[in-house]
Motif scaffolding. Structure first.
Motif, PDB file in Angstrom:
ATOM      1  N   ASP A 166     -60.965  76.168  -6.624  1.00 39.91           N
ATOM      2  CA  ASP A 166     -61.658  75.502  -7.716  1.00 39.91           C
ATOM      3  C   ASP A 166     -63.119  75.974  -7.752  1.00 39.91           C
ATOM      4  O   ASP A 166     -63.905  75.628  -6.895  1.00 39.91           O
ATOM      5  N   LEU A 169     -66.280  73.811  -7.149  1.00 39.39           N
ATOM      6  CA  LEU A 169     -66.799  73.423  -5.832  1.00 39.39           C
ATOM      7  C   LEU A 169     -68.079  74.195  -5.527  1.00 39.39           C
ATOM      8  O   LEU A 169     -69.066  73.629  -5.058  1.00 39.39           O
ATOM      9  N   ALA A 173     -72.092  72.868  -5.385  1.00 39.95           N
ATOM     10  CA  ALA A 173     -73.013  73.106  -4.276  1.00 39.95           C
ATOM     11  C   ALA A 173     -74.318  73.711  -4.796  1.00 39.95           C
ATOM     12  O   ALA A 173     -75.411  73.315  -4.380  1.00 39.95           O
ATOM     13  N   PRO A 180     -77.216  80.568  -2.978  1.00 43.24           N
ATOM     14  CA  PRO A 180     -75.897  81.211  -2.935  1.00 43.24           C
ATOM     15  C   PRO A 180     -75.389  81.530  -1.524  1.00 43.24           C
ATOM     16  O   PRO A 180     -74.208  81.304  -1.230  1.00 43.24           O
ATOM     17  N   ARG A 182     -76.075  80.007   1.266  1.00 36.84           N
ATOM     18  CA  ARG A 182     -75.730  78.729   1.887  1.00 36.84           C
ATOM     19  C   ARG A 182     -74.391  78.216   1.333  1.00 36.84           C
ATOM     20  O   ARG A 182     -73.560  77.695   2.069  1.00 36.84           O
ATOM     21  N   SER A 186     -71.369  77.323   3.780  1.00 35.49           N
ATOM     22  CA  SER A 186     -70.929  75.937   4.016  1.00 35.49           C
ATOM     23  C   SER A 186     -69.802  75.464   3.116  1.00 35.49           C
ATOM     24  O   SER A 186     -69.200  74.445   3.412  1.00 35.49           O
ATOM     25  N   ILE A 187     -69.512  76.165   2.028  1.00 35.91           N
ATOM     26  CA  ILE A 187     -68.423  75.710   1.163  1.00 35.91           C
ATOM     27  C   ILE A 187     -67.272  76.724   1.127  1.00 35.91           C
ATOM     28  O   ILE A 187     -66.151  76.426   1.531  1.00 35.91           O
ATOM     29  N   PRO A 190     -65.577  77.845   4.875  1.00 38.25           N
ATOM     30  CA  PRO A 190     -64.681  76.854   5.511  1.00 38.25           C
ATOM     31  C   PRO A 190     -63.393  76.646   4.729  1.00 38.25           C
ATOM     32  O   PRO A 190     -62.349  76.389   5.312  1.00 38.25           O
ATOM     33  N   LEU A 191     -63.473  76.768   3.403  1.00 36.34           N
ATOM     34  CA  LEU A 191     -62.294  76.482   2.600  1.00 36.34           C
ATOM     35  C   LEU A 191     -61.288  77.621   2.602  1.00 36.34           C
ATOM     36  O   LEU A 191     -60.094  77.400   2.433  1.00 36.34           O
TER      37      LEU A 191
END
Lengths: 282, 369
Positions: A166, A169, A173, A180, A182, A186-187, A190-191
């Motif tokens: 998606d 998400l 952020a 960008p 970061r 962090s998003i 991990p996903l």
């Protein structure tokens, strides 16, 4: 349990036999005492003799170490490059050379290994003549060669994970004030981590299996395990190969079982939690 | 639907001639708009009308092909989303699935480099406001739809933005929950004094939430006004038809005086008399729009020779609080009439009954475009 009917039962039995009998035969004969692979020495069998010999064989232990090193390096390199390629292909939309990049990253999937191996060998030789690097062939050249084809598989895995990702998400952020870089760490990372891990495992296995490409780009002191097995088998199958293959099968089977159990447990927990959430709905 | 007082002098967002093209497709077409501090402004339109693109340009995810966007007097052209004084609540909520509720809400504050204590305090405060304190440690997939919506709201509001963009904020909730949440949203907005820009395709949502509505069609803003303005005084056939239901009659101006007009419609035998003047060219083709609830339906013939019609009831839909009647006029034209069910044991009009329709001279709206 419901009776499935004789046709389905026999189809199942035949299918299982087709898949597993060869492996079981090999495991069975790895406990054979006889020097002749296909003759069962019932007087002194079963025995662990060949397993013992295996661990005294410096050539095999050395080759196993080379294989592990190459596979781990390959998997790590392929994951980094494959993730970048996947990101670029999914996220950058249309850009000049996109079709070219897409074709080139997936070419090794369909390219005959002999051709990949040969072309890389020619490249390494030409490079060495021109620049002096890479000096000779060995672990480094095998790793580079393996990364080129393993990366293709990782790219495909990451691409399909990102296609179902998606986008909002990442936008959320950014909107919350994250730069960008970061956002990526962090998003996004991990996903897509599960895809990265399965990509790593796949790349590791691909490298661990490969014999054709390695034949082309290996040096005299850098035989991988499959190369050693292959050259030994050419002189006749010896029982210690059965023992070695059995160990490899067990390691792979253990890995598959553990990861399946782990994934199933996570899935069950997720389902339970989702049910809990639905029950608590106002 | 109370009109809220909005200070017109304090313009906060200014959109100047903004156009956005995707290839040949014009998503947003020369839109100019001012949005004032403290109001709830709804962009209302069907799918593909450009409302979401406009919202995304305000957030900074798209940039205008031409035109300017100013927020608090500053041109936003070169400001990336992460530096804008704006937060957005996404239609899908976009909660980070790998983080707990608490960490989702804290994410924005962490980017500001606040101290751990300060972050924890503000997150706790915000979660209390949206009544999610006890769910702080849950992951998004452990929450219900309504709870997720509140987390998304808390995450956007905790940064104390001056402007909050909401993309279909209630779209994913079921009907009962929507109504409840609408009022919560308005209370929260008043409590925190944030300016809201809401994108929605749901006119009911727009009517209850908004202090002003901008109706969009094909990339353009067709009308801006309070919910009452938009409903009672639509400025075009599109708006009249899009907001609520309406009976539209084509006609021709017969008499055009400063104090009244008389219009002849082929579908209606009697002329339509309207008790106020309009601005249209003489003999112009116009449409007369009459809302279904403004038509009264009787068995007896009403007094007067104008603003009336006769027909036969063809369909009745009983909705509980009111009934919808479809009446076929003698000209063959179907007319929609809604009658509130005031009494329980009324002698209701039934199928195939002959009825007289009439309306007040102030009810019809004349539309020329």
């Amino acid at each position: 349990m419901k009776s499935r009917g004789w046709f389905r039962n026999s189809a199942l039995a035949l299918g299982m036999a087709f898949l597993y009998v060869p492996i079981l035969t090999m495991i069975f004969f790895s406990f054979n005492n006889s020097k002749l692979v296909t003759v069962w020495d019932s007087a002194n069998s079963p025995t662990l003799k060949w397993y013992g010999l295996l661990f005294e064989n410096q050539q095999i232990l050395g080759a196993a170490w080379v294989s592990i090193k190459v596979a781990a390096l390959t998997a790590s390199g392929a994951v980094v490059l494959g993730t970048l390629a996947g990101l670029v292909l999914v996220r950058f939309g249309a850009f000049r050379g996109r079709a070219m990049l897409s074709a080139m990253t997936t070419a090794p999937l369909v390219m005959p290994e002999v051709i990949t191996g040969l072309s890389l060998l020619l490249l390494f030789v030409a490079l060495e003549q021109l620049t002096g690097w890479p000096a000779g062939r060995g672990v480094l050249t095998i790793t580079i060669a393996h990364i080129t084809f393993a990366m293709a598989y990782v790219t495909v895995i990451i691409q399909s994970r990102l296609a179902g990702f998606d986008d909002s998400l990442e936008e959320a952020a950014l909107d919350l004030g994250a730069r960008p870089a970061r956002v990526f760490f962090s998003i996004t990372l991990p996903l897509i981590l599960p895809a990265i891990i399965s990509g790593w495992l796949l790349a590791f296995t691909l490298s661990w299996d490969d014999v054709v490409i390695a034949q082309f780009v290996a040096g005299p002191s850098s035989s991988t395990l499959p190369m050693v097995i292959f050259s030994k088998v050419r002189l006749g199958v010896s029982p210690d190969i059965n023992a070695l293959a059995t160990i490899m099968v067990l390691i792979v089977a253990l890995g598959v079982v553990v990861s399946t159990l782990f994934m199933r447990r996570q899935e069950r927990q997720r389902l339970r939690e989702e049910q809990m959430a639905r029950a608590g709905e106002p | 639907m109370a009109e809220k007082s909005v200070d017109r002098s304090s313009e906060y967002v200014r959109i100047e001639g903004v156009t956005r093209r995707f290839g040949d497709f014009v998503a947003v077409d020369n839109v100019s708009l001012s949005i004032y501090k403290g109001e709830i402004f709804c962009l209302l339109g069907g799918s593909g009308c450009g409302k979401t693109t406009l919202l995304r340009m305000l957030a900074g995810f798209e940039s205008p092909t031409s035109g300017r966007i100013l927020i608090d007097g500053q041109d936003m052209a070169d400001t990336p989303p992460y530096e804008r004084p704006v937060n957005m609540m996404f239609q899908s909520y976009a909660l980070f699935p790998h983080m707990s509720v608490e960490r989702n809400v804290a994410f924005g504050l962490e980017q500001e480099g606040l101290s751990k204590g300060e972050i924890a305090r503000r997150v706790g405060e915000m979660l209390d406001i949206v009544k999610l304190g006890e769910f702080a440690r849950r992951k998004p997939h452990q929450l219900s739809g309504g709870q997720r919506q509140r987390v998304a709201l808390a995450r956007a509001l905790v940064k104390r933005p001056k402007l909050l963009l909401l993309d279909e904020p209630l779209g994913a909730l079921d009907r009962k929950l929507r109504e409840h949440t609408q009022f919560e949203l308005i209370n929260l907005q008043e409590q925190l004094g944030v300016t809201f820009i809401v994108v929605t395709h749901d006119q009911e949502e727009a009517m209850t939430l908004a202090s002003r509505i901008g109706v969009m069609n094909k990339g353009q803003i067709v009308q801006v006004g309070t919910p009452v303005d938009i409903y009672e005084f639509p400025n075009s056939r599109f708006v009249a038809d899009f907001i609520g239901s309406v009976n539209m009659f084509e006609g021709q101006l017969a008499e055009d005086e400063p104090g009244y007009v008389r219009i002849r419609c082929p579908d209606l035998e009697a002329p339509v008399f309207i008790s106020h003047g309009i601005s249209a060219a003489p003999d112009a083709r116009v449409s007369v729009a009459i809302r279904p609830e403004k038509i009264s339906m009787t068995r007896e013939s009403p007094a007067g020779t104008e603003n009336r019609a006769v027909g036969t009831v063809k369909e009745i839909a009983y909705m509980g609080d009111m009934s919808v009647y479809l009446v076929r006029l003698d000209s063959g034209r179907m007319v929609r009439v809604t009658i509130p069910n005031v009494e329980r044991h009324d002698e209701r009009i039934v199928w195939e009954e002959r009825v007289h329709l009439s309306w007040d001279p102030s009810s019809p709206v004349v539309l020329s475009q």
